[in-house]
Design a protein around this motif. Sequence first.
Motif, PDB file in Angstrom:
ATOM      1  N   VAL A   1      -5.492  -3.239  -6.761  1.00 30.02           N
ATOM      2  CA  VAL A   1      -6.399  -2.609  -5.796  1.00 30.02           C
ATOM      3  C   VAL A   1      -7.594  -1.983  -6.514  1.00 30.02           C
ATOM      4  O   VAL A   1      -8.740  -2.131  -6.076  1.00 30.02           O
ATOM      5  N   VAL A   2      -7.350  -1.315  -7.627  1.00 27.64           N
ATOM      6  CA  VAL A   2      -8.441  -0.680  -8.375  1.00 27.64           C
ATOM      7  C   VAL A   2      -9.404  -1.730  -8.911  1.00 27.64           C
ATOM      8  O   VAL A   2     -10.631  -1.592  -8.772  1.00 27.64           O
ATOM      9  N   VAL A   3      -8.881  -2.806  -9.498  1.00 26.84           N
ATOM     10  CA  VAL A   3      -9.744  -3.849 -10.062  1.00 26.84           C
ATOM     11  C   VAL A   3     -10.571  -4.523  -8.969  1.00 26.84           C
ATOM     12  O   VAL A   3     -11.775  -4.727  -9.124  1.00 26.84           O
ATOM     13  N   VAL A   4      -9.947  -4.843  -7.837  1.00 24.05           N
ATOM     14  CA  VAL A   4     -10.678  -5.485  -6.732  1.00 24.05           C
ATOM     15  C   VAL A   4     -11.757  -4.549  -6.196  1.00 24.05           C
ATOM     16  O   VAL A   4     -12.896  -4.975  -5.932  1.00 24.05           O
ATOM     17  N   ASN A   5     -11.442  -3.266  -6.038  1.00 23.29           N
ATOM     18  CA  ASN A   5     -12.439  -2.312  -5.531  1.00 23.29           C
ATOM     19  C   ASN A   5     -13.584  -2.109  -6.510  1.00 23.29           C
ATOM     20  O   ASN A   5     -14.743  -2.009  -6.092  1.00 23.29           O
ATOM     21  N   VAL A   6     -13.298  -2.066  -7.804  1.00 29.45           N
ATOM     22  CA  VAL A   6     -14.373  -1.921  -8.794  1.00 29.45           C
ATOM     23  C   VAL A   6     -15.252  -3.170  -8.802  1.00 29.45           C
ATOM     24  O   VAL A   6     -16.490  -3.075  -8.850  1.00 29.45           O
ATOM     25  N   MET A   7     -14.633  -4.354  -8.726  1.00 27.66           N
ATOM     26  CA  MET A   7     -15.433  -5.588  -8.675  1.00 27.66           C
ATOM     27  C   MET A   7     -16.301  -5.616  -7.427  1.00 27.66           C
ATOM     28  O   MET A   7     -17.483  -5.987  -7.490  1.00 27.66           O
ATOM     29  N   TRP A   8     -15.749  -5.223  -6.270  1.00 25.61           N
ATOM     30  CA  TRP A   8     -16.520  -5.206  -5.028  1.00 25.61           C
ATOM     31  C   TRP A   8     -17.656  -4.189  -5.117  1.00 25.61           C
ATOM     32  O   TRP A   8     -18.763  -4.446  -4.640  1.00 25.61           O
ATOM     33  N   LEU A   9     -17.390  -3.039  -5.738  1.00 29.39           N
ATOM     34  CA  LEU A   9     -18.434  -2.029  -5.924  1.00 29.39           C
ATOM     35  C   LEU A   9     -19.567  -2.581  -6.779  1.00 29.39           C
ATOM     36  O   LEU A   9     -20.746  -2.387  -6.464  1.00 29.39           O
TER      37      LEU A   9
ATOM     38  N   PRO B   1       6.503   4.516  -2.443  1.00 31.21           N
ATOM     39  CA  PRO B   1       5.904   4.424  -3.783  1.00 31.21           C
ATOM     40  C   PRO B   1       5.353   3.027  -4.032  1.00 31.21           C
ATOM     41  O   PRO B   1       5.922   2.036  -3.583  1.00 31.21           O
ATOM     42  N   GLN B   2       4.235   2.979  -4.720  1.00 29.54           N
ATOM     43  CA  GLN B   2       3.602   1.700  -5.023  1.00 29.54           C
ATOM     44  C   GLN B   2       3.773   1.400  -6.503  1.00 29.54           C
ATOM     45  O   GLN B   2       3.735   2.298  -7.339  1.00 29.54           O
ATOM     46  N   GLY B   3       3.925   0.118  -6.815  1.00 29.25           N
ATOM     47  CA  GLY B   3       4.079  -0.299  -8.189  1.00 29.25           C
ATOM     48  C   GLY B   3       2.772  -0.246  -8.943  1.00 29.25           C
ATOM     49  O   GLY B   3       1.679  -0.256  -8.355  1.00 29.25           O
ATOM     50  N   ALA B   4       2.869  -0.214 -10.250  1.00 26.76           N
ATOM     51  CA  ALA B   4       1.682  -0.136 -11.104  1.00 26.76           C
ATOM     52  C   ALA B   4       0.807  -1.381 -10.955  1.00 26.76           C
ATOM     53  O   ALA B   4      -0.420  -1.289 -10.964  1.00 26.76           O
ATOM     54  N   VAL B   5       1.429  -2.527 -10.776  1.00 23.98           N
ATOM     55  CA  VAL B   5       0.655  -3.771 -10.632  1.00 23.98           C
ATOM     56  C   VAL B   5      -0.154  -3.737  -9.335  1.00 23.98           C
ATOM     57  O   VAL B   5      -1.328  -4.130  -9.316  1.00 23.98           O
ATOM     58  N   GLN B   6       0.453  -3.262  -8.265  1.00 19.83           N
ATOM     59  CA  GLN B   6      -0.248  -3.182  -6.977  1.00 19.83           C
ATOM     60  C   GLN B   6      -1.422  -2.213  -7.063  1.00 19.83           C
ATOM     61  O   GLN B   6      -2.519  -2.521  -6.594  1.00 19.83           O
ATOM     62  N   ILE B   7      -1.218  -1.072  -7.659  1.00 19.23           N
ATOM     63  CA  ILE B   7      -2.300  -0.082  -7.793  1.00 19.23           C
ATOM     64  C   ILE B   7      -3.415  -0.635  -8.681  1.00 19.23           C
ATOM     65  O   ILE B   7      -4.598  -0.520  -8.355  1.00 19.23           O
ATOM     66  N   ALA B   8      -3.044  -1.262  -9.801  1.00 19.16           N
ATOM     67  CA  ALA B   8      -4.053  -1.824 -10.707  1.00 19.16           C
ATOM     68  C   ALA B   8      -4.859  -2.927 -10.020  1.00 19.16           C
ATOM     69  O   ALA B   8      -6.075  -3.007 -10.184  1.00 19.16           O
TER      70      ALA B   8
END
Length: 185
Positions: free
Chosen positions: A20-28, A11-18
């Motif tokens: 990854v999502v923020v970095v991927n959206v910024m890269w996109l 299981p992944q923590g909420a901070v780790q998932i958030a």
Amino acid sequence: MDESAQVEFRPQGAVQIATVVVVNVMWLLVMVAAISFGVLYLDHCPVQPKIPIYLIGFGMSNIFTLFLTYSSKNSRKNSCTFILISFCLTILLSFSFGWFIAGTCWVYPVYPPAYAPGTAQYCHKTTYQFAFIVTTLMWVTLSVIFICGCCFCLLMCCRTVRARSRLIPSRRSFYGAIGDSNGDV
């Protein structure tokens, strides 16, 4: 497919998932900007006409890579689809790395271009600076990943050497020896 052969995910923590999502959206968003700069200023860099093409190809390949990465996470149950996506992802990542090397050869040699239109060394200022910054940040990121990987390998080698001294007895000892014998049985 056999349930025991499935990969276990922790299981992944909420901070780790958030994160990854923020970095991927910024890269996109950066890749969409790269495509936009490349398309809008395609004919505005006579000193090196391949720089806008580099931005378009770099942006498209990275967007496809993100798309395939998330598609492969959803297709783990169907092994044929997963293998196909993994193969395509490997080809795409190889192309992206080659395209990045080519872009480096196109962007860095013309530094600094003339930003005044009409000169032979002209390149649109924002387009060139964007390509230069993205390329430099990619080199910095790859260097940090490489250095961290080397440090990790060195750490694992040191741990293995330290563990070896505890696991393998010296040549003078005997596995079943008790007491102060020199290995003579």
